[in-house]
Design an enzyme around this catalytic site. Sequence first.
Site, PDB file in Angstrom:
ATOM      1  N   ASP A  48      81.098  78.847  99.249  1.00 47.20           N
ATOM      2  CA  ASP A  48      80.106  77.229  98.533  1.00 47.20           C
ATOM      3  C   ASP A  48      80.492  76.638  99.163  1.00 47.20           C
ATOM      4  O   ASP A  48      81.885  76.197  99.914  1.00 47.20           O
ATOM      5  CB  ASP A  48      79.932  78.414  97.403  1.00 47.20           C
ATOM      6  CG  ASP A  48      81.148  78.169  96.524  1.00 47.20           C
ATOM      7  OD1 ASP A  48      81.834  77.636  96.665  1.00 47.20           O
ATOM      8  OD2 ASP A  48      80.703  79.531  95.938  1.00 47.20           O
ATOM      9  N   LYS A  65      74.937  75.059  97.309  1.00 51.57           N
ATOM     10  CA  LYS A  65      75.042  74.219  96.674  1.00 51.57           C
ATOM     11  C   LYS A  65      74.546  73.211  97.800  1.00 51.57           C
ATOM     12  O   LYS A  65      75.210  72.465  98.387  1.00 51.57           O
ATOM     13  CB  LYS A  65      74.455  73.616  95.420  1.00 51.57           C
ATOM     14  CG  LYS A  65      73.532  73.081  95.292  1.00 51.57           C
ATOM     15  CD  LYS A  65      73.689  72.639  93.201  1.00 51.57           C
ATOM     16  CE  LYS A  65      73.526  72.945  92.022  1.00 51.57           C
ATOM     17  NZ  LYS A  65      73.767  72.813  90.727  1.00 51.57           N
ATOM     18  N   MET A  82      85.059  71.115  85.684  1.00 53.76           N
ATOM     19  CA  MET A  82      83.526  70.660  85.907  1.00 53.76           C
ATOM     20  C   MET A  82      83.365  70.111  84.531  1.00 53.76           C
ATOM     21  O   MET A  82      81.815  70.636  83.500  1.00 53.76           O
ATOM     22  CB  MET A  82      83.221  72.218  85.830  1.00 53.76           C
ATOM     23  CG  MET A  82      82.930  73.289  87.440  1.00 53.76           C
ATOM     24  SD  MET A  82      82.335  74.551  87.193  1.00 53.76           S
ATOM     25  CE  MET A  82      83.976  75.648  85.952  1.00 53.76           C
TER      26      MET A  82
END
Lengths: 260, 260
Positions: free
Chosen positions: B41, B63, B176
Amino acid sequence: MIGHSFDPGSLTLVGAGPGDPELITLKGIRALESADAVLYDALTNPVLLDHAPASADRLFVGKLKGRPSMPQEEINELIAAQAEGGRHVVRLKGGDPFVFGRGMEELLFAHSRGIRTAVIPGVSASVAAPGTACIPVTHRGVSDSFWVLTGNTADGHISADLDAAIRTNATVVILMGLAAADRIGRRYTEAGKADLPAAIIFEATMPGETVLTGPVGQLGNLAAGAHLSGPATIIIGNVVKLRAMNERTSSTLIHHESRI
Amino acid sequence: MIGHSFDPGSLTLVGAGPGDPELITLKGIRALESADAVLYDALTNPVLLDHAPASADRLFVGKLKGRPSMPQEEINELIAAQAEGGRHVVRLKGGDPFVFGRGMEELLFAHSRGIRTAVIPGVSASVAAPGTACIPVTHRGVSDSFWVLTGNTADGHISADLDAAIRTNATVVILMGLAAADRIGRRYTEAGKADLPAAIIFEATMPGETVLTGPVGQLGNLAAGAHLSGPATIIIGNVVKLRAMNERTSSTLIHHESRI
């Protein structure tokens, strides 16, 4: 391959990983390959020294049975003497150099002597010991943070914040906590959390890996009953249950890769 | 070299490390070398795919700009379909598979389908991002524990225990957390700790690495002023001062190895 320039007369701190000699990084291997001197201790797998050239000095600076370990000041001076002689010094540290590894002390000392430095992080046992035992430090709906403490601070105690950690839902990981296992268990019990699942992992990621699980209130008995010694990782929290979930699925489905 | 047996029809979760493609482990490379299919990813460095055989399928499951990422259920089914076809499936996860990586969900799903699994831990950005920026997560006399939280839980919040973390002396690392920087700063301010030093690290361990430091009370302004995006690591605590100590010694003495 990828080009590298390790300077003569410099210090590179290298994280050696949690035990399995294949859990060092590619970058750590490259540093060892260009070393003129490697300083290592009992917490690093000696097999890793094979990556250094035959001509490199291998200097043991750890604790030997019945003898105290080399004082940090002597290690610092040894690093400086080697680097000031124009050599590339690799300091191998178990796990990651900055997780209870006193790595920053060596780095600051080298800086104070005008020696160039580099840091190559490593796989820390704090995450890898539970991980290879199928205990994730975080898992959706179970734990969204983890807290890493030591059972053996500079003055020989458990990290001061253990009681705060007990009151949260964070996964708690305690390194070098074996001798403190009974005290840790009693503090969870006093906080009304005796039933929280816990695990003690010996020889993490190595062929002799042993994982014991039980309620944290029994942590002292668990540690004493193991009749094992050496560095151990303690993990406390509901994530420990996930290991059992895997085992129930089918114990034969879980395997780890073959090791040396 | 060292012998390995990765089973056909199995899943190996591999920690890809924090960004620098040389911060993957030797064991992770061995797994990639024997992969029939690699699932990756946006959080893993695509350069790592070069370790897989030319014949291996490279399946992106992350994504893409303007498109939502593949739902976890679809990733799970893709892993199962590949492994049940007798292939060795490597699932590359940024950092370590079990640090906010949903790795255990994939492992449990594979177990439920009778697929053999293995876990290869990785270098987590939680330790490596501050470490390569000369900020040690622990340091004698400054911090004897560190607490890793997320700024983006399953329901999009900061880890529930942030307020407890603020009240301790633990080094706090938030992954994050960029979008939550302002809220984090305000919560420290409300707790009377606005002056605690903090750092935001962008593109940790990569050529574009950027480190911003300031008091945690100004974390929102620091984040907004950077005009940077992407995964960032936030670190809060007095250990952040040690970076400045190094710089004062001589900024030219600090170097990181050349990268690709």
